[in-house]
Design a protein around this motif. Sequence first.
Motif, short mmCIF file in Angstrom:
data_model
loop_
_atom_site.label_atom_id
_atom_site.label_comp_id
_atom_site.label_asym_id
_atom_site.label_seq_id
_atom_site.Cartn_x
_atom_site.Cartn_y
_atom_site.Cartn_z
N LYS A 62 0.83 -1.20 0.00
CA LYS A 62 0.00 0.00 0.00
C LYS A 62 0.87 1.26 0.00
CE LYS A 62 -3.91 -1.87 2.60
NZ LYS A 62 -4.76 -1.62 3.78
N ALA A 65 0.82 6.57 3.93
CA ALA A 65 0.04 7.78 4.20
C ALA A 65 0.96 8.90 4.64
CB ALA A 65 -1.00 7.50 5.29
N ASP A 66 0.66 10.10 4.22
CA ASP A 66 1.37 11.28 4.68
C ASP A 66 0.70 11.70 5.98
OD1 ASP A 66 2.45 13.74 5.28
OD2 ASP A 66 2.07 14.60 3.30
N ALA A 67 1.33 11.38 7.12
CA ALA A 67 0.73 11.65 8.43
C ALA A 67 0.55 13.15 8.68
CB ALA A 67 1.58 11.03 9.54
N THR A 69 -0.99 15.07 6.62
CA THR A 69 -2.28 15.45 6.04
C THR A 69 -3.36 14.39 6.20
OG1 THR A 69 -1.66 14.57 3.88
CG2 THR A 69 -1.17 16.89 4.29
N THR A 70 -2.99 13.18 6.56
CA THR A 70 -3.93 12.06 6.67
C THR A 70 -3.76 11.39 8.03
OG1 THR A 70 -3.64 11.66 4.31
CG2 THR A 70 -4.61 9.88 5.59
N THR A 71 -4.89 10.98 8.62
CA THR A 71 -4.82 10.25 9.88
C THR A 71 -5.25 8.82 9.66
OG1 THR A 71 -5.32 12.23 11.16
CG2 THR A 71 -5.68 10.13 12.25
N GLU A 72 -4.38 7.88 10.02
CA GLU A 72 -4.74 6.48 9.96
C GLU A 72 -5.01 5.94 11.35
OE1 GLU A 72 -1.74 3.66 8.65
OE2 GLU A 72 -3.31 2.41 7.80
N SER A 73 -4.31 6.47 12.33
CA SER A 73 -4.51 6.02 13.70
C SER A 73 -4.08 7.13 14.66
CB SER A 73 -3.70 4.75 13.98
OG SER A 73 -2.31 5.04 13.91
N GLN A 115 1.44 15.95 17.91
CA GLN A 115 1.91 15.29 16.70
C GLN A 115 3.43 15.23 16.76
OE1 GLN A 115 0.05 16.67 12.97
NE2 GLN A 115 -1.23 17.97 14.27
N HIS A 120 2.49 12.05 13.04
CA HIS A 120 1.79 10.95 13.70
C HIS A 120 1.12 11.48 14.97
CE1 HIS A 120 3.67 8.18 10.94
NE2 HIS A 120 4.85 8.67 11.25
#
Length: 137
Positions: A62, A65-67, A69-73, A115, A120
């Motif tokens: 995959k 993700a660019d942390a 601009t994007t939140t995965e967790s 962050q 992150h």
Amino acid sequence: MPTMIFVNLPVKDLGTSTAFYEALGYQRNPQFSDENASSIVISEHIHVMLLTEKFFSTFTKKAIADAGTTTESILCISAESREAVDVLADKALAAGGSFSNEPMDEGFMYGRSFQDPDGHLWEVMWMDPAAAQGHES
């Protein structure tokens, strides 16, 4: 052996990220660290593996993700007291982390967030166990 957790995070600059977590008071484990990774010991059972983005990409098909601009967790760790929450969050901000959200204060539960240099999201949380037992959602 107790269950352990190893959180793997892709980072843009391994040196900057390693210095950030060391500034929070965590130790780098040289046994599992090299030019591609820094193993950061949060506690006996929690470790953060900081992996260069190039090395991280070898573990997944995959996109990373660019942390920023994007939140995965959102990673949450506990603290022993309200004061300890503030100490760690303040250290994070002083070490190059950035503000994430307003502090959360429910009386029996208190938390702050920040962050890391790569974006992150982290929360530091304290909960009064006695008060939490009587708390109903």
